[in-house]
Write a protein that holds these residues in place. Structure first.
Motif, PDB file in Angstrom:
ATOM      1  N   PHE A   1      -0.717   0.053   1.129  1.00  0.00           N
ATOM      2  CA  PHE A   1      -1.739   0.296   2.157  1.00  0.00           C
ATOM      3  C   PHE A   1      -1.197   0.015   3.564  1.00  0.00           C
ATOM      4  O   PHE A   1      -1.554   0.704   4.517  1.00  0.00           O
ATOM      5  CB  PHE A   1      -3.021  -0.469   1.828  1.00  0.00           C
ATOM      6  CG  PHE A   1      -3.793   0.221   0.729  1.00  0.00           C
ATOM      7  CD1 PHE A   1      -4.578   1.335   1.012  1.00  0.00           C
ATOM      8  CD2 PHE A   1      -3.682  -0.174  -0.593  1.00  0.00           C
ATOM      9  CE1 PHE A   1      -5.257   2.022   0.001  1.00  0.00           C
ATOM     10  CE2 PHE A   1      -4.358   0.508  -1.613  1.00  0.00           C
ATOM     11  CZ  PHE A   1      -5.140   1.603  -1.307  1.00  0.00           C
ATOM     12  N   LYS A   2      -0.304  -0.963   3.675  1.00  0.00           N
ATOM     13  CA  LYS A   2       0.303  -1.204   4.999  1.00  0.00           C
ATOM     14  C   LYS A   2       1.213  -0.041   5.385  1.00  0.00           C
ATOM     15  O   LYS A   2       1.326   0.315   6.560  1.00  0.00           O
ATOM     16  CB  LYS A   2       1.069  -2.519   4.992  1.00  0.00           C
ATOM     17  CG  LYS A   2       0.125  -3.703   4.970  1.00  0.00           C
ATOM     18  CD  LYS A   2       0.787  -4.970   5.465  1.00  0.00           C
ATOM     19  CE  LYS A   2      -0.303  -6.003   5.699  1.00  0.00           C
ATOM     20  NZ  LYS A   2       0.194  -7.284   6.151  1.00  0.00           N
ATOM     21  N   SER A   3       1.870   0.550   4.396  1.00  0.00           N
ATOM     22  CA  SER A   3       2.752   1.671   4.715  1.00  0.00           C
ATOM     23  C   SER A   3       1.936   2.892   5.169  1.00  0.00           C
ATOM     24  O   SER A   3       2.408   3.678   5.986  1.00  0.00           O
ATOM     25  CB  SER A   3       3.671   2.013   3.538  1.00  0.00           C
ATOM     26  OG  SER A   3       2.952   2.600   2.470  1.00  0.00           O
ATOM     27  N   ILE A   4       0.714   3.035   4.653  1.00  0.00           N
ATOM     28  CA  ILE A   4      -0.153   4.128   5.133  1.00  0.00           C
ATOM     29  C   ILE A   4      -0.402   3.931   6.630  1.00  0.00           C
ATOM     30  O   ILE A   4      -0.326   4.874   7.430  1.00  0.00           O
ATOM     31  CB  ILE A   4      -1.490   4.164   4.360  1.00  0.00           C
ATOM     32  CG1 ILE A   4      -1.252   4.493   2.888  1.00  0.00           C
ATOM     33  CG2 ILE A   4      -2.435   5.198   4.980  1.00  0.00           C
ATOM     34  CD1 ILE A   4      -2.500   4.365   2.011  1.00  0.00           C
ATOM     35  N   LYS A   5      -0.670   2.693   7.008  1.00  0.00           N
ATOM     36  CA  LYS A   5      -0.912   2.401   8.430  1.00  0.00           C
ATOM     37  C   LYS A   5       0.341   2.715   9.268  1.00  0.00           C
ATOM     38  O   LYS A   5       0.249   3.285  10.361  1.00  0.00           O
ATOM     39  CB  LYS A   5      -1.302   0.928   8.582  1.00  0.00           C
ATOM     40  CG  LYS A   5      -1.879   0.601   9.923  1.00  0.00           C
ATOM     41  CD  LYS A   5      -2.115  -0.881  10.062  1.00  0.00           C
ATOM     42  CE  LYS A   5      -1.713  -1.276  11.462  1.00  0.00           C
ATOM     43  NZ  LYS A   5      -1.324  -2.660  11.584  1.00  0.00           N
ATOM     44  N   THR A   6       1.486   2.368   8.746  1.00  0.00           N
ATOM     45  CA  THR A   6       2.739   2.665   9.445  1.00  0.00           C
ATOM     46  C   THR A   6       2.889   4.173   9.666  1.00  0.00           C
ATOM     47  O   THR A   6       3.267   4.623  10.756  1.00  0.00           O
ATOM     48  CB  THR A   6       3.937   2.139   8.612  1.00  0.00           C
ATOM     49  OG1 THR A   6       3.791   0.745   8.438  1.00  0.00           O
ATOM     50  CG2 THR A   6       5.270   2.453   9.274  1.00  0.00           C
TER      51      THR A   6
ATOM     52  N   ILE B   1       0.476   6.438   9.713  1.00  0.00           N
ATOM     53  CA  ILE B   1      -0.545   6.890  10.672  1.00  0.00           C
ATOM     54  C   ILE B   1      -0.056   6.648  12.101  1.00  0.00           C
ATOM     55  O   ILE B   1      -0.183   7.519  12.977  1.00  0.00           O
ATOM     56  CB  ILE B   1      -1.882   6.177  10.385  1.00  0.00           C
ATOM     57  CG1 ILE B   1      -2.522   6.792   9.135  1.00  0.00           C
ATOM     58  CG2 ILE B   1      -2.837   6.255  11.583  1.00  0.00           C
ATOM     59  CD1 ILE B   1      -3.647   5.979   8.548  1.00  0.00           C
ATOM     60  N   ASN B   2       0.548   5.499  12.320  1.00  0.00           N
ATOM     61  CA  ASN B   2       1.101   5.212  13.652  1.00  0.00           C
ATOM     62  C   ASN B   2       2.253   6.166  13.970  1.00  0.00           C
ATOM     63  O   ASN B   2       2.349   6.698  15.078  1.00  0.00           O
ATOM     64  CB  ASN B   2       1.592   3.766  13.727  1.00  0.00           C
ATOM     65  CG  ASN B   2       0.442   2.783  13.737  1.00  0.00           C
ATOM     66  OD1 ASN B   2      -0.699   3.149  14.007  1.00  0.00           O
ATOM     67  ND2 ASN B   2       0.733   1.535  13.429  1.00  0.00           N
TER      68      ASN B   2
ATOM     69  N   GLN C   1      -3.721   8.087  15.082  1.00  0.00           N
ATOM     70  CA  GLN C   1      -4.740   7.026  15.040  1.00  0.00           C
ATOM     71  C   GLN C   1      -5.879   7.281  16.012  1.00  0.00           C
ATOM     72  O   GLN C   1      -7.027   6.951  15.721  1.00  0.00           O
ATOM     73  CB  GLN C   1      -4.124   5.618  15.242  1.00  0.00           C
ATOM     74  CG  GLN C   1      -3.479   5.359  16.575  1.00  0.00           C
ATOM     75  CD  GLN C   1      -2.013   5.782  16.601  1.00  0.00           C
ATOM     76  OE1 GLN C   1      -1.652   6.832  16.093  1.00  0.00           O
ATOM     77  NE2 GLN C   1      -1.170   4.981  17.219  1.00  0.00           N
TER      78      GLN C   1
ATOM     79  N   TYR D   1      -8.143  11.073  11.235  1.00  0.00           N
ATOM     80  CA  TYR D   1      -7.472  11.594  10.031  1.00  0.00           C
ATOM     81  C   TYR D   1      -8.406  11.396   8.854  1.00  0.00           C
ATOM     82  O   TYR D   1      -9.434  10.720   8.947  1.00  0.00           O
ATOM     83  CB  TYR D   1      -6.155  10.829   9.788  1.00  0.00           C
ATOM     84  CG  TYR D   1      -6.328   9.345   9.861  1.00  0.00           C
ATOM     85  CD1 TYR D   1      -6.742   8.613   8.749  1.00  0.00           C
ATOM     86  CD2 TYR D   1      -6.135   8.660  11.070  1.00  0.00           C
ATOM     87  CE1 TYR D   1      -6.947   7.252   8.825  1.00  0.00           C
ATOM     88  CE2 TYR D   1      -6.341   7.300  11.160  1.00  0.00           C
ATOM     89  CZ  TYR D   1      -6.736   6.600  10.033  1.00  0.00           C
ATOM     90  OH  TYR D   1      -6.948   5.248  10.109  1.00  0.00           O
TER      91      TYR D   1
END
Ligand code: AMP
Length: 116
Positions: free
Chosen positions: A68-73, A75-76, A81, A85
């Motif tokens: 889940f943290k990699s999804i945020k990465t 998205i950035n 952001q 999305y």
């Protein structure tokens, strides 16, 4: 049971190519071959995992958090952001899952219409 011959397993074994957006120890993100939006990226954990239920039930906590943290990465990295999305997981027959390796879709780059 996990199907070793599914297309994402082959991608993970480098048997077929993909257009990588981001990769780390546990996770791989690449462009969908048949994009449904201007930006359409798939994210998969790098270990054998059939669907969302399998992932949350059986993956180590560290790997779930990492995914889940990699999804945020990503998205950035995609710079989506601010405009927004949609993240989708299809699961099983009713969910319309075609590839039996857990994955999320990130759709962006334009207004994503309603599901129905
Ligand atoms: P799903 O219906 O959620 O299982 O989604 C599977 C997705 O995988 C679809 O959007 C396909 O376009 C995509 N796909 C299938 N084969 C490939 C491939 N070789 N490289 C990238 N994406 C693929």
């Amino acid at each position: 049971m996990y199907d070793e011959n599914n297309i994402f397993a082959k991608i993970l074994r480098n048997e077929i190519p993909c257009d990588i957006i981001y990769e780390d120890k546990f996770n791989l993100f690449f462009k969908d071959i048949n994009p449904q939006a201007k930006i359409h990226v798939l994210g998969i954990p790098k270990f054998k995992c059939v669907d969302f239920t399998d992932f949350v039930n059986n993956a180590e906590e560290e790997k779930i958090i990492s995914f889940f943290k990699s999804i945020k990465t990503v998205i950035n990295k995609l710079r989506i952001q601010n405009n927004g999305y949609r993240i989708i997981t299809n699961s099983g027959i009713d969910g319309g899952q075609e590839v039996p390796h857990y994955h999320i879709h990130i759709l962006a780059g334009e207004k994503i219409g309603r599901l129905r």
